[in-house]
Design a protein around this motif. Structure first.
Motif, PDB file in Angstrom:
ATOM      1  N   SER A  79      33.520  33.505 -55.990  1.00  0.00           N
ATOM      2  CA  SER A  79      32.172  32.955 -55.059  1.00  0.00           C
ATOM      3  C   SER A  79      31.876  33.960 -53.956  1.00  0.00           C
ATOM      4  O   SER A  79      30.860  34.343 -53.924  1.00  0.00           O
ATOM      5  N   LEU A  80      33.054  34.795 -53.502  1.00  0.00           N
ATOM      6  CA  LEU A  80      32.752  35.795 -52.495  1.00  0.00           C
ATOM      7  C   LEU A  80      32.209  36.872 -53.114  1.00  0.00           C
ATOM      8  O   LEU A  80      31.383  37.798 -52.426  1.00  0.00           O
ATOM      9  N   GLN A  81      31.950  37.028 -54.420  1.00  0.00           N
ATOM     10  CA  GLN A  81      31.396  38.288 -55.284  1.00  0.00           C
ATOM     11  C   GLN A  81      30.135  37.956 -55.639  1.00  0.00           C
ATOM     12  O   GLN A  81      29.417  38.752 -56.143  1.00  0.00           O
ATOM     13  N   SER A  82      29.763  36.687 -55.583  1.00  0.00           N
ATOM     14  CA  SER A  82      28.600  36.274 -56.144  1.00  0.00           C
ATOM     15  C   SER A  82      27.393  36.529 -55.122  1.00  0.00           C
ATOM     16  O   SER A  82      27.503  36.650 -54.046  1.00  0.00           O
ATOM     17  N   THR A  83      26.316  36.775 -55.884  1.00  0.00           N
ATOM     18  CA  THR A  83      25.171  37.029 -54.884  1.00  0.00           C
ATOM     19  C   THR A  83      24.262  35.645 -54.638  1.00  0.00           C
ATOM     20  O   THR A  83      23.428  35.726 -53.918  1.00  0.00           O
ATOM     21  N   GLN A  84      24.761  34.659 -55.108  1.00  0.00           N
ATOM     22  CA  GLN A  84      23.950  33.462 -54.931  1.00  0.00           C
ATOM     23  C   GLN A  84      24.374  32.875 -53.371  1.00  0.00           C
ATOM     24  O   GLN A  84      25.593  33.185 -53.089  1.00  0.00           O
ATOM     25  N   SER A  85      23.512  32.331 -52.709  1.00  0.00           N
ATOM     26  CA  SER A  85      23.847  32.169 -51.352  1.00  0.00           C
ATOM     27  C   SER A  85      24.482  30.713 -51.281  1.00  0.00           C
ATOM     28  O   SER A  85      25.342  30.498 -50.290  1.00  0.00           O
ATOM     29  N   GLU A  86      24.730  29.884 -52.218  1.00  0.00           N
ATOM     30  CA  GLU A  86      25.365  28.735 -52.389  1.00  0.00           C
ATOM     31  C   GLU A  86      26.786  28.969 -53.003  1.00  0.00           C
ATOM     32  O   GLU A  86      27.031  29.368 -54.442  1.00  0.00           O
ATOM     33  N   GLU A  87      27.691  28.847 -52.265  1.00  0.00           N
ATOM     34  CA  GLU A  87      29.145  29.326 -52.581  1.00  0.00           C
ATOM     35  C   GLU A  87      29.639  28.120 -53.714  1.00  0.00           C
ATOM     36  O   GLU A  87      29.557  27.015 -53.430  1.00  0.00           O
ATOM     37  N   GLU A  88      30.169  28.471 -54.643  1.00  0.00           N
ATOM     38  CA  GLU A  88      30.633  27.493 -55.734  1.00  0.00           C
ATOM     39  C   GLU A  88      32.155  26.898 -55.440  1.00  0.00           C
ATOM     40  O   GLU A  88      32.122  25.683 -55.503  1.00  0.00           O
ATOM     41  N   PHE A  89      32.901  27.725 -54.552  1.00  0.00           N
ATOM     42  CA  PHE A  89      34.126  27.380 -54.260  1.00  0.00           C
ATOM     43  C   PHE A  89      34.311  27.730 -52.713  1.00  0.00           C
ATOM     44  O   PHE A  89      34.325  28.686 -52.342  1.00  0.00           O
ATOM     45  N   LYS A  90      34.174  26.887 -51.842  1.00  0.00           N
ATOM     46  CA  LYS A  90      34.194  27.000 -50.701  1.00  0.00           C
ATOM     47  C   LYS A  90      35.658  27.324 -49.816  1.00  0.00           C
ATOM     48  O   LYS A  90      36.555  26.989 -50.541  1.00  0.00           O
ATOM     49  N   LEU A  91      35.679  28.154 -48.779  1.00  0.00           N
ATOM     50  CA  LEU A  91      37.079  28.310 -47.986  1.00  0.00           C
ATOM     51  C   LEU A  91      37.605  27.103 -47.640  1.00  0.00           C
ATOM     52  O   LEU A  91      38.971  26.887 -47.669  1.00  0.00           O
ATOM     53  N   GLU A  92      36.878  26.152 -47.157  1.00  0.00           N
ATOM     54  CA  GLU A  92      37.705  24.929 -46.687  1.00  0.00           C
ATOM     55  C   GLU A  92      38.238  24.244 -47.889  1.00  0.00           C
ATOM     56  O   GLU A  92      39.125  23.491 -47.811  1.00  0.00           O
TER      57      GLU A  92
END
Length: 303
Positions: free
Chosen positions: A74-87
């Motif tokens: 997710s952190l390396q993805s360029t999509q603005s929508e994070e697939e797997f969040k820190l929370e």
């Protein structure tokens, strides 16, 4: 304190370190920490000698490793929508902390990572003798390479008025032991000055043929961002990878990169550097003094 308790404490400390980096916005460091921990957990899951954890606990540990990889992706993805969040990841802290007593269902519907060798960032530094070992073993590949790696190349983006798209043809790479490389392919990525991905990472299919000191690709890679939208200091990286049967994993042999001022139509020849890949371009060491390079051809498309 038992060894297993020490191991769990180490894992928990590593997890905390990664999530702290993540919450401070130090994404490169967070990704490194997550990937190192994921590998350690995987090692435990794959170990046949370890009796510290039950099979159910190993499944949970495997799922935990998957979540670390998902967050890292997710952190390396360029999509603005994070697939797997820190929370979401932080919800897993009680599990890693209390793995020996945890007996609830895993909170996310994920599967353990399939059995495979995971290399932590920079770990390949310790494998410097690998080429010589393989040559001594007589590892070689046929004249034409089998198409075992299908590749993950993406189509060209739609054109936009006044914007430029870049196609890079990877023609060939020069290596002294080209004939020894099994299932060779190239990973292409676009990184900013901090080494963070600006585009989806793409893998080419396996190279088509070898000839003397060259491995021929002749493969077009479509850069997934308009040239005008690439930030100052960005670079396009090419990592040459090949399969090592003795160690049973795919290894990066060397890398090359192209900076923004080198984007111009026509052929370009770029230098090869020793691994591990230094996306920040701080400590670069040439692979060889011989005149062996990566040969590319650039095409610019402007509407």
């Amino acid at each position: 304190m038992s060894d297993v308790t020490k191991t769990i404490q180490k894992w928990h400390a590593s997890f905390k370190k990664g999530t702290d980096f993540d919450s401070w916005g130090q994404l490169v460091e967070a990704i490194d920490e997550y990937q190192i921990l994921a590998r350690q957990l995987q090692k435990e899951v794959q170990s046949t000698n370890s009796h510290d954890f039950s099979e159910d606990q190993k499944k949970t540990i495997g799922k935990f490793a998957t979540c670390l990889e998902l967050r890292s992706a997710s952190l390396q993805s360029t999509q603005s929508e994070e697939e797997f969040k820190l929370e979401d990841l932080k919800k897993l802290e009680p599990i890693i902390k209390n793995i020996l007593t945890y007996n609830k269902d895993f909170p996310f519907d994920v599967q353990p990572v399939p059995l495979r060798k995971i290399l932590a960032p920079g770990e390949e530094e310790n494998l410097e003798v690998e080429e010589e070992e393989d040559i001594a073993m007589g590892a070689s590949s046929p004249e034409a390479f089998p198409s075992r790696v299908p590749g993950t190349l993406l189509p060209r983006l739609p054109s936009e008025p006044g914007m430029t798209l870049l196609t890079i043809k990877i023609e060939k790479i020069g290596l002294k032991d080209a004939g020894q490389c099994i299932d060779p392919y190239m990973t292409v990525s676009v990184k900013d000055l901090n080494g963070v991905d600006l585009n989806p990472v793409q893998d080419t299919p396996v190279a088509t043929r070898k000839e003397d000191t060259y491995i021929h690709f002749n493969i077009d890679v479509e850069i997934q961002k308009h040239v005008e939208k690439l930030p100052k200091g960005a670079a396009i990286f090419f990592e040459f990878k090949h399969y090592k049967p003795k160690k049973r994993f795919t290894s990066t042999k060397c890398f090359a990169f192209m900076e923004m001022d080198e984007i111009k139509p026509g052929p370009i020849v770029i230098e090869l550097y020793k691994k591990p890949t230094d996306f920040k371009r701080k400590k670069l060491h040439l692979l060889t003094k011989k005149p062996l390079y990566l040969h590319l051809y650039q095409t610019l498309h402007k509407d």
